[in-house]
Design a protein around this motif. Structure first.
Motif, mmCIF file in Angstrom:
data_model
loop_
_atom_site.group_PDB
_atom_site.id
_atom_site.type_symbol
_atom_site.label_atom_id
_atom_site.label_comp_id
_atom_site.label_asym_id
_atom_site.label_seq_id
_atom_site.Cartn_x
_atom_site.Cartn_y
_atom_site.Cartn_z
ATOM 1 N N ARG A 113 -1.116 10.240 -3.685
ATOM 2 C CA ARG A 113 -0.484 9.124 -2.965
ATOM 3 C C ARG A 113 0.201 9.571 -1.671
ATOM 4 N NH1 ARG A 113 3.596 6.467 -6.303
ATOM 5 N NH2 ARG A 113 3.665 8.092 -7.890
ATOM 6 N N ASP A 161 0.818 -1.210 0.000
ATOM 7 C CA ASP A 161 0.000 0.000 0.000
ATOM 8 C C ASP A 161 0.856 1.265 0.000
ATOM 9 O OD1 ASP A 161 -3.028 -0.834 0.570
ATOM 10 O OD2 ASP A 161 -1.675 -2.241 1.556
ATOM 11 N N PHE A 162 1.927 1.244 0.797
ATOM 12 C CA PHE A 162 2.705 2.487 0.906
ATOM 13 C C PHE A 162 4.122 2.209 1.393
ATOM 14 C CE2 PHE A 162 0.507 1.790 4.891
ATOM 15 C CZ PHE A 162 1.487 2.012 5.843
ATOM 16 N N ALA A 215 0.953 10.729 2.248
ATOM 17 C CA ALA A 215 0.491 10.540 3.627
ATOM 18 C C ALA A 215 1.448 11.258 4.570
ATOM 19 C CB ALA A 215 0.435 9.054 3.974
ATOM 20 N N ASP A 239 1.028 15.511 -2.849
ATOM 21 C CA ASP A 239 -0.203 14.834 -3.271
ATOM 22 C C ASP A 239 -0.498 15.107 -4.748
ATOM 23 O OD1 ASP A 239 -2.048 12.996 -2.096
ATOM 24 O OD2 ASP A 239 -3.627 14.491 -2.343
ATOM 25 N N GLN A 257 -6.403 13.977 -2.930
ATOM 26 C CA GLN A 257 -7.087 13.164 -1.907
ATOM 27 C C GLN A 257 -7.949 14.028 -0.976
ATOM 28 O OE1 GLN A 257 -4.762 9.441 -0.491
ATOM 29 N NE2 GLN A 257 -3.247 11.074 -0.556
ATOM 30 N N GLY A 259 1.713 4.331 -2.162
ATOM 31 C CA GLY A 259 1.541 5.475 -1.273
ATOM 32 C C GLY A 259 2.896 5.920 -0.742
ATOM 33 N N THR A 285 -6.030 6.313 -5.520
ATOM 34 C CA THR A 285 -5.262 7.130 -4.573
ATOM 35 C C THR A 285 -4.894 6.230 -3.382
ATOM 36 O OG1 THR A 285 -7.202 7.769 -3.297
ATOM 37 C CG2 THR A 285 -6.611 9.186 -5.178
ATOM 38 N N LEU A 286 -4.061 6.753 -2.485
ATOM 39 C CA LEU A 286 -3.738 5.964 -1.294
ATOM 40 C C LEU A 286 -5.003 5.741 -0.450
ATOM 41 C CD1 LEU A 286 -1.766 4.496 0.552
ATOM 42 C CD2 LEU A 286 -1.114 6.717 1.526
#
Ligand SMILES: Cc1cc2nc3c(=O)[nH]c(=O)nc-3n(C[C@H](O)[C@H](O)[C@H](O)COP(=O)(O)O)c2cc1C
Length: 445
Positions: free
Chosen positions: A121, A49-50, A123, A115, A202, A92, A427-428
């Motif tokens: 993506r 995921d990230f 965080a 972003d 996001q 992400g 997107t994440l």
């Protein structure tokens, strides 16, 4: 097990730490971009995921010397993530940036930019580290007592959100594209103006929190999309998970919308027995006799350099009061007497030496075994309420993820616990199953 849960996977690029086995010839740079790129691409190959970057703003010192395991240093998080946005497509990109030493307008702008650059993506792991030693590197010094850090962090995040939300949407449209003023007034910030960037893809970058105090957990319950946590046993993980999710519900939010993601190490080998042997070897590489003394000095808050790492634990009591032995990021020990008593119980129960006790006390969940065993352990942990997934911390950079990606990921995919490909244009927030914040202001023009 009948229901196979979806497992969230993060890849933690090791930071200043004693996780990396520097003595291994495969151990590469933590500074050169190639290392970051290779690591990120392995995570993307594994459909993670990230990627996650921690942050250390001053190298730790102990007894006046930089920690020997930290000397490799740590480059700045946001330029690294921006570079990674260009060499990955789906992964992400999570960065740790503290709310104590920065200013909201800069950080809001940087994460909005990330972003946009990464097409949704980004965080942000909002941490509060406030030790005065780190603070000396900054304009205001080591200000902010512990109990005020989360007050500032929350007002900081509110100020960032006000900026991300500030552009207005033309009537009938869903994206804020028209510049409009914003205003923030709180105990820490008095800011008004207009930002130069449109609303991030996001809405808001995914918000992480890491910090285990009650204040930290409540801050997460009110504000975070995901919590980076640390525990040593599945039972401790379950207790944290239940506690955090109940705080989320008490804060009036949906528990499924806050993901609990502990850091975890892993060792994969052909058989369980080989993996156990390899894990033991790795732990001894990670925690030398010197490192063991350094780690225990943090608990005792005393110089223990005269002790034999292969001998028993020190019989003296810890020094209470202000922590003076280590400067910089350190684990906060609430009750040193209790912490020492716990270590003594551990040593007694297993007949451990000082060094072995230090190794055993490193609280982090580990998955150790054949690929089948590791895949089963991870799915079982998520199915039984230990977490919503894990942030994996390999002991080698940049190649450390490879055994997991090559051997465990296919088994997770086979069992339906992990995607076999990324959805188009996700997107994440989409990957994590999180809602997009809707705080649109409609244009009055
Ligand atoms: C799993 C975990 C990871 C953390 N990572 C970082 C980090 O990378 N950088 C940092 O400055 N602080 C980091 N922190 C520290 C927290 O931001 C916080 O300053 C510290 O835990 C004290 O907060 P607390 O009183 O809520 O525990 C981390 C904490 C935890 C539990």
């Amino acid at each position: 097990m009948t229901d196979i849960p979806q497992v969230i996977l993060g890849a933690h690029f090791p930071g200043v730490n004693h996780t990396t086995v520097w003595s291994d010839p495969a151990s590469g740079s933590h500074i050169h971009f190639d290392s970051f790129a290779r690591f990120a691409q392995a995570a993307e190959r594994g459909k993670f995921d990230f990627l996650f970057l921690a942050e250390g703003l001053r190298l730790r010192e102990q007894g006046g010397h930089i920690h020997d395991l930290d000397v490799v240093g740590r480059p700045d998080t946001l330029p690294v993530l921006a570079g990674l946005a260009a060499v990955t497509q789906h992964l992400g990109l999570a960065g740790t940036i503290n709310a104590t030493f920065n200013e909201p307008t800069e950080v809001a702008r940087q994460f909005a930019t990330l972003d946009h650059l990464s097409a949704g993506r980004a965080a942000w792991n909002v941490v509060t580290s406030s030790d005065a030693f780190t603070g000396e590197n900054f304009r205001r010094g080591g200000y902010l007592p512990r109990d005020q850090r989360y007050v500032r962090a929350e007002e900081f995040l509110d100020a960032a959100r006000a900026q991300w939300d500030s552009w207005e949407a033309p009537a009938g449209e869903t994206a804020g594209t028209e510049p409009a003023p914003f205003q923030v007034s709180s105990t820490q910030f008095e800011i008004s103006g207009q930002v130069t960037f449109p609303r991030p893809p996001q809405g808001h970058p995914v918000i992480f929190q890491a910090g285990d105090s009650a204040a930290g957990r409540d801050f997460a319950a009110r504000n975070a999309d995901a919590v980076f946590t640390r525990h040593g046993t599945p039972e401790a993980g379950r207790a944290f998970y239940a506690d955090l999710k109940s705080r989320v519900a008490a804060a009036g939010r949906t528990p499924e919308h806050v993901k609990v993601l502990p850091g975890a190490t892993f060792v994969v080998a052909d058989t369980d027995a080989e993996a156990v042997e390899l894990a033991d070897h790795i732990r001894h590489q990670q925690v030398s006799g010197q490192t063991a003394l350094r780690l225990l000095e943090q608990v005792w808050n005393r110089d223990l350099s005269g002790y034999d790492p292969d001998g028993p634990l020190p019989e003296i009591e810890p020094e209470t009061g202000e922590t003076t032995i280590i400067q910089g990021r350190a684990r906060h020990v609430d009750d040193p007497h209790e912490a020492v008593a716990k270590l003594r119980r551990l040593a007694e129960e297993h007949g451990y030496s000082l060094r072995e006790t230090a190794i055993a006390s490193q609280a982090r969940q580990s998955f150790i075994g054949s690929p089948q065993t590791v895949a089963h352990q991870i799915i079982d942990a998520v199915a039984t309420g230990v977490s919503d997934g894990f942030i994996l911390v390999p002991h080698l950079t940049p190649s450390g993820l490879d055994p997991f990606v090559d051997r465990v990921v296919p088994l997770l995919q086979e069992r339906g616990a992990l995607r076999t490909d990324y959805p188009e244009r996700a997107t994440l927030r989409d990957l994590l199953g999180l809602p997009t914040p809707i705080t649109l202001k409609e244009s009055t023009a």
